[in-house]
Motif scaffolding. Structure first.
Motif, PDB file in Angstrom:
ATOM      1  N   THR A  21      34.273  28.988  73.831  1.00  0.00           N
ATOM      2  CA  THR A  21      33.501  29.520  72.534  1.00  0.00           C
ATOM      3  C   THR A  21      32.541  30.714  73.186  1.00  0.00           C
ATOM      4  OG1 THR A  21      33.708  27.659  71.675  1.00  0.00           O
ATOM      5  CG2 THR A  21      32.180  29.238  70.796  1.00  0.00           C
ATOM      6  N   GLY A  22      31.844  30.223  74.488  1.00  0.00           N
ATOM      7  CA  GLY A  22      31.078  31.300  75.123  1.00  0.00           C
ATOM      8  C   GLY A  22      31.797  32.594  75.234  1.00  0.00           C
ATOM      9  N   VAL A  23      32.830  32.303  76.029  1.00  0.00           N
ATOM     10  CA  VAL A  23      33.325  33.803  76.668  1.00  0.00           C
ATOM     11  C   VAL A  23      33.997  34.345  75.542  1.00  0.00           C
ATOM     12  CG1 VAL A  23      35.775  32.617  77.360  1.00  0.00           C
ATOM     13  CG2 VAL A  23      34.519  34.579  78.846  1.00  0.00           C
ATOM     14  N   ARG A  24      34.927  33.822  74.682  1.00  0.00           N
ATOM     15  CA  ARG A  24      35.590  34.488  73.778  1.00  0.00           C
ATOM     16  C   ARG A  24      34.949  35.137  72.826  1.00  0.00           C
ATOM     17  NH1 ARG A  24      39.534  29.775  73.488  1.00  0.00           N
ATOM     18  NH2 ARG A  24      41.213  30.205  75.093  1.00  0.00           N
ATOM     19  N   LEU A  25      33.638  34.589  72.474  1.00  0.00           N
ATOM     20  CA  LEU A  25      32.943  35.353  71.387  1.00  0.00           C
ATOM     21  C   LEU A  25      32.298  36.410  72.019  1.00  0.00           C
ATOM     22  CD1 LEU A  25      33.616  32.747  69.660  1.00  0.00           C
ATOM     23  CD2 LEU A  25      31.364  32.555  68.631  1.00  0.00           C
ATOM     24  N   THR A  26      31.429  36.133  73.181  1.00  0.00           N
ATOM     25  CA  THR A  26      30.730  37.212  73.949  1.00  0.00           C
ATOM     26  C   THR A  26      31.696  38.424  74.100  1.00  0.00           C
ATOM     27  OG1 THR A  26      29.227  35.489  74.847  1.00  0.00           O
ATOM     28  CG2 THR A  26      29.227  37.594  75.659  1.00  0.00           C
ATOM     29  N   MET A  27      32.975  38.077  74.330  1.00  0.00           N
ATOM     30  CA  MET A  27      34.035  39.317  74.603  1.00  0.00           C
ATOM     31  C   MET A  27      34.013  40.120  73.339  1.00  0.00           C
ATOM     32  SD  MET A  27      37.356  37.778  76.302  1.00  0.00           S
ATOM     33  CE  MET A  27      37.239  37.159  77.944  1.00  0.00           C
ATOM     34  N   GLY A  28      34.040  39.442  72.097  1.00  0.00           N
ATOM     35  CA  GLY A  28      33.877  40.151  70.927  1.00  0.00           C
ATOM     36  C   GLY A  28      32.503  41.013  70.910  1.00  0.00           C
ATOM     37  N   GLY A  32      32.347  43.763  73.967  1.00  0.00           N
ATOM     38  CA  GLY A  32      33.775  44.370  74.397  1.00  0.00           C
ATOM     39  C   GLY A  32      33.913  45.887  73.706  1.00  0.00           C
ATOM     40  N   THR A  33      33.230  45.999  72.318  1.00  0.00           N
ATOM     41  CA  THR A  33      33.353  47.429  71.988  1.00  0.00           C
ATOM     42  C   THR A  33      32.387  48.437  72.666  1.00  0.00           C
ATOM     43  OG1 THR A  33      31.975  46.810  70.116  1.00  0.00           O
ATOM     44  CG2 THR A  33      34.489  46.572  69.755  1.00  0.00           C
ATOM     45  N   TYR A  34      31.574  47.958  73.411  1.00  0.00           N
ATOM     46  CA  TYR A  34      30.347  48.951  73.815  1.00  0.00           C
ATOM     47  C   TYR A  34      30.811  49.470  74.904  1.00  0.00           C
ATOM     48  CZ  TYR A  34      26.510  46.533  71.639  1.00  0.00           C
ATOM     49  OH  TYR A  34      25.722  45.958  70.696  1.00  0.00           O
ATOM     50  N   ASP A  35      30.369  50.939  74.775  1.00  0.00           N
ATOM     51  CA  ASP A  35      31.045  52.153  75.864  1.00  0.00           C
ATOM     52  C   ASP A  35      30.287  51.806  77.311  1.00  0.00           C
ATOM     53  OD1 ASP A  35      32.162  54.193  76.717  1.00  0.00           O
ATOM     54  OD2 ASP A  35      30.602  55.511  75.833  1.00  0.00           O
ATOM     55  N   GLY A  49      44.388  36.120  75.755  1.00  0.00           N
ATOM     56  CA  GLY A  49      45.186  37.343  74.929  1.00  0.00           C
ATOM     57  C   GLY A  49      44.864  37.286  73.519  1.00  0.00           C
ATOM     58  N   ARG A  50      44.588  36.079  72.960  1.00  0.00           N
ATOM     59  CA  ARG A  50      44.521  35.854  71.643  1.00  0.00           C
ATOM     60  C   ARG A  50      42.968  36.787  71.058  1.00  0.00           C
ATOM     61  NH1 ARG A  50      43.550  29.709  70.367  1.00  0.00           N
ATOM     62  NH2 ARG A  50      45.559  29.773  71.266  1.00  0.00           N
ATOM     63  N   VAL A  51      42.062  36.853  72.060  1.00  0.00           N
ATOM     64  CA  VAL A  51      40.917  37.752  71.771  1.00  0.00           C
ATOM     65  C   VAL A  51      40.962  39.068  72.208  1.00  0.00           C
ATOM     66  CG1 VAL A  51      38.490  38.227  72.195  1.00  0.00           C
ATOM     67  CG2 VAL A  51      39.332  35.851  71.586  1.00  0.00           C
ATOM     68  N   LEU A  52      41.929  39.458  73.265  1.00  0.00           N
ATOM     69  CA  LEU A  52      42.114  40.582  73.983  1.00  0.00           C
ATOM     70  C   LEU A  52      42.993  41.501  73.096  1.00  0.00           C
ATOM     71  CD1 LEU A  52      42.324  39.590  77.529  1.00  0.00           C
ATOM     72  CD2 LEU A  52      40.357  40.340  76.457  1.00  0.00           C
ATOM     73  N   ASN A  53      43.819  40.894  72.410  1.00  0.00           N
ATOM     74  CA  ASN A  53      44.788  41.775  71.539  1.00  0.00           C
ATOM     75  C   ASN A  53      44.102  42.509  70.303  1.00  0.00           C
ATOM     76  OD1 ASN A  53      46.935  41.527  73.462  1.00  0.00           O
ATOM     77  ND2 ASN A  53      47.685  39.737  72.004  1.00  0.00           N
ATOM     78  N   PRO A  54      43.366  41.764  69.763  1.00  0.00           N
ATOM     79  CA  PRO A  54      42.658  42.437  68.599  1.00  0.00           C
ATOM     80  C   PRO A  54      41.585  43.484  69.132  1.00  0.00           C
ATOM     81  CG  PRO A  54      42.071  40.252  68.642  1.00  0.00           C
ATOM     82  CD  PRO A  54      43.190  40.262  69.347  1.00  0.00           C
ATOM     83  N   LEU A  55      40.830  43.174  70.394  1.00  0.00           N
ATOM     84  CA  LEU A  55      39.956  44.248  70.978  1.00  0.00           C
ATOM     85  C   LEU A  55      40.755  45.451  71.261  1.00  0.00           C
ATOM     86  CD1 LEU A  55      37.575  42.042  73.092  1.00  0.00           C
ATOM     87  CD2 LEU A  55      37.183  43.103  70.906  1.00  0.00           C
ATOM     88  N   ASP A  95      43.596  46.599  69.991  1.00  0.00           N
ATOM     89  CA  ASP A  95      43.570  47.325  68.769  1.00  0.00           C
ATOM     90  C   ASP A  95      42.377  48.162  68.141  1.00  0.00           C
ATOM     91  OD1 ASP A  95      46.041  46.404  68.638  1.00  0.00           O
ATOM     92  OD2 ASP A  95      45.471  44.783  66.917  1.00  0.00           O
ATOM     93  N   MET A  96      41.197  47.795  68.475  1.00  0.00           N
ATOM     94  CA  MET A  96      39.985  48.455  68.164  1.00  0.00           C
ATOM     95  C   MET A  96      39.809  49.468  69.478  1.00  0.00           C
ATOM     96  SD  MET A  96      37.900  45.162  67.106  1.00  0.00           S
ATOM     97  CE  MET A  96      36.912  45.864  65.822  1.00  0.00           C
ATOM     98  N   GLY A  97      40.447  49.544  70.309  1.00  0.00           N
ATOM     99  CA  GLY A  97      40.385  50.874  71.352  1.00  0.00           C
ATOM    100  C   GLY A  97      39.656  50.246  72.465  1.00  0.00           C
ATOM    101  N   VAL A  98      39.682  48.912  72.889  1.00  0.00           N
ATOM    102  CA  VAL A  98      38.960  48.539  73.909  1.00  0.00           C
ATOM    103  C   VAL A  98      39.712  48.444  75.203  1.00  0.00           C
ATOM    104  CG1 VAL A  98      37.863  46.655  75.224  1.00  0.00           C
ATOM    105  CG2 VAL A  98      37.175  47.075  72.675  1.00  0.00           C
ATOM    106  N   GLN A  99      39.423  49.000  76.411  1.00  0.00           N
ATOM    107  CA  GLN A  99      40.145  49.066  77.347  1.00  0.00           C
ATOM    108  C   GLN A  99      40.291  47.678  78.187  1.00  0.00           C
ATOM    109  OE1 GLN A  99      39.497  52.103  80.377  1.00  0.00           O
ATOM    110  NE2 GLN A  99      39.059  53.628  78.737  1.00  0.00           N
ATOM    111  N   VAL A 100      41.089  46.963  78.441  1.00  0.00           N
ATOM    112  CA  VAL A 100      41.042  45.547  79.015  1.00  0.00           C
ATOM    113  C   VAL A 100      41.839  45.664  80.567  1.00  0.00           C
ATOM    114  CG1 VAL A 100      41.874  43.377  78.632  1.00  0.00           C
ATOM    115  CG2 VAL A 100      41.289  44.623  76.671  1.00  0.00           C
ATOM    116  N   SER A 101      41.097  45.159  81.447  1.00  0.00           N
ATOM    117  CA  SER A 101      41.720  44.617  82.708  1.00  0.00           C
ATOM    118  C   SER A 101      41.686  43.151  82.849  1.00  0.00           C
ATOM    119  CB  SER A 101      41.116  45.507  83.933  1.00  0.00           C
ATOM    120  OG  SER A 101      41.115  44.791  85.008  1.00  0.00           O
ATOM    121  N   ALA A 102      42.764  42.587  82.963  1.00  0.00           N
ATOM    122  CA  ALA A 102      42.671  40.906  82.715  1.00  0.00           C
ATOM    123  C   ALA A 102      43.668  40.473  84.091  1.00  0.00           C
ATOM    124  CB  ALA A 102      43.422  40.381  81.534  1.00  0.00           C
ATOM    125  N   SER A 103      43.633  39.422  84.507  1.00  0.00           N
ATOM    126  CA  SER A 103      44.454  38.716  85.323  1.00  0.00           C
ATOM    127  C   SER A 103      45.869  38.228  84.699  1.00  0.00           C
ATOM    128  CB  SER A 103      44.034  37.559  86.073  1.00  0.00           C
ATOM    129  OG  SER A 103      42.622  37.665  86.308  1.00  0.00           O
TER     130      SER A 103
END
Ligand code: S3P
Length: 452
Positions: free
Chosen positions: A101-108, A111-114, A131-137, A139-147
């Motif tokens: 909960t901590g990590v997924r909500l905080t990514m939201g 995540g949109t900050y520049d 991915g369940r959180v990274l995919n909508p992010l 879509d919002m234009g967030v660049q993601v680098s993940a393992s």
């Protein structure tokens, strides 16, 4: 916090009737959100009853690293927030330990900050799908680098101007719904989340309480549409966190299965998105009296008197799963002492919790002599009301896989089984319920750490 800490095995034994009156620590979901929204809002937020478990403390640290000022003053947590849209770039990776909960909500939330933000966690969290959180992010234009497989460590960087999205949540997940809404807070325009199956609604209720322009519509089929206007002002609030129904479940089931028990649990959150276990246990014949039902801070709260009960097996309606998703491990333990068969279906989400909870429960039950079947998304348990043959005479240890709810569930199993039940590690119980051992001992439960 648990990185590298030595495992602490523990054993539970058949106990005499549990008695007493206990207060359960604050709700984990509301505690995480209190730190997050208080840390983001303008002005001061004051919190009482906060769960001081490791998961929540890690969220508080992350908010501090992004500019919130947080201190404890007597019994109260006092937060001076940054103001919506004004989080600072963290200068080190944010470590969420065991907390999904901590990590997924905080990514939201960030995540949109520049700017860049990096997220890490313990061995359990690093295996869980992000991915369940990274995919909508994305879509919002967030660049993601993940393992590999969209797992931690993850680094995010928002665009100059994030795009609002309309997102249909593809699985029943309050974390995904919440992450998209929180990303919407820093996004111009209207972010819309469609929730086909209702999950816990703490984010919606609390954001409204902090002054966000958020509206919910439910259609005739129960499909919810949540609309949030981004970039609005949030204002600090006073919050009294009620007791966690998911933690309540452990002493509650313990009292039901240990003959002679009669306990009272006070100040329990009774939000209808969280009470599926109580309903199911009542259908199984549980004697749970709901006392002093009241409203506190916009939430339903009550005291529960629980007495030992003769339980019977039931088929749990699949659509009830979201309102008791964290309670299946302890429900499976109750089912071990019920007359007949308990069938639990629609459990696919259990495979991506702190552990693969479906396998962890089935393996632990089999190790302790319980007759059960595990399927891809179901669990069937055939009960043994007298507990004869249950437990492990040889002291075999249940593998808890760094999962607090697996650890607590199996310790409760041992309280009514013929033989003792031993778990390989109780250390991670501190992520959600640091007082568990002491509270259970106070009720008369025979649980002790195994000397190494
Ligand atoms: C939580 C949502 C649930 C639950 C978790 C807390 C929350 O997770 O299992 O313990 O506070 O939003 P999912 O959203 O993955 O179902």
């Amino acid at each position: 916090m648990l990185h590298g800490s030595a495992p602490r095995p523990a054993t539970a034994r058949k106990s005499a009737g549990l008695t007493g009156r206990v207060r359960i620590p604050g709700d984990k979901s509301i505690s995480h959100r209190s730190f997050m929204f208080g840390g983001l809002a303008s002005g001061q937020t004051r919190i009482t009853g906060l769960l001081e478990g490791e998961d929540v403390i890690n969220t508080g640290r992350a908010m501090q690293a992004m500019g919130a000022r947080i201190r404890k003053q007597g019994e109260e947590w006092v937060i001076e927030g940054t103001g919506n849209g004004a989080l600072l770039a963290p200068d080190a990776p944010l470590d969420f330990g065991n907390a999904g909960t901590g990590v997924r909500l905080t990514m939201g939330l960030v995540g949109t900050y520049d700017f860049h933000s990096t997220f890490i966690g313990d061995a359990s969290l690093s295996k869980r799908p992000m991915g369940r959180v990274l995919n909508p992010l994305r879509d919002m234009g967030v660049q993601v680098s993940a393992s590999a497989g969209d797992r931690l460590p993850v680094t995010l960087r928002g665009p100059g101007s994030p795009s609002p999205i309309r997102y249909r949540v593809p699985m029943a997940s309050a974390q995904v719904k919440s992450a998209v809404l929180l990303a919407g807070l820093n996004t111009p325009g209207t972010t819309t989340v469609i929730e086909p199956v209702m999950t816990r609604d703490h984010t919606e209720k609390m954001l409204q309480g902090f002054g966000a322009a958020l509206a919910v519509e439910t259609d005739a089929d129960g499909i919810r549409t949540i609309r949030l206007e981004g970039r609005g002002r949030l204002t600090g609030q006073v919050i009294d966190v009620p007791g966690d129904p998911s933690s309540t479940a452990f002493p509650l089931v313990a009292a039901l299965i240990v003959p002679g028990s009669d306990i009272t649990i006070v100040n329990v959150l009774m939000n209808p998105t969280r009470t599926g276990l109580i309903l199911t246990l009542q259908e199984m014949g549980a004697d749970i009296e709901v006392l002093n039902a009241r409203l506190a801070g916009g939430e339903d709260v009550a005291d529960l008197r629980v007495r030992h009960s003769e339980l019977k097996g039931v088929a749990v309606p699949e659509e009830r799963a979201p309102s008791m998703i964290d309670e299946y491990p302890i429900l499976a333990v109750a089912a071990c002492f019920a007359e007949g068969t308990t069938v639990m279906k629609g459990l696919e989400e259990l495979r991506v919790k702190e552990s693969d909870r479906l396998s962890a429960v089935a393996d632990g039950l089999k190790l302790n002599g319980v007759d059960c079947d595990e399927g891809k998304d179901f669990l069937i348990v055939r009960g043994r009301p007298d507990g004869k043959g249950l437990g492990s005479a040889g002291g075999s240890r249940v593998s808890t896989h760094l999962d607090h709810r697996i650890a607590m569930s199996f310790l409760v199993l041992g309280l009514a089984s013929e033989h003792a039940v031993t778990i390989d590690d109780a250390a991670m119980i501190a992520t959600s319920f640091p007082e568990f051992m002491q509270l259970m001992a106070g009720l008369g439960a025979k649980i002790e750490e195994v000397p190494q």
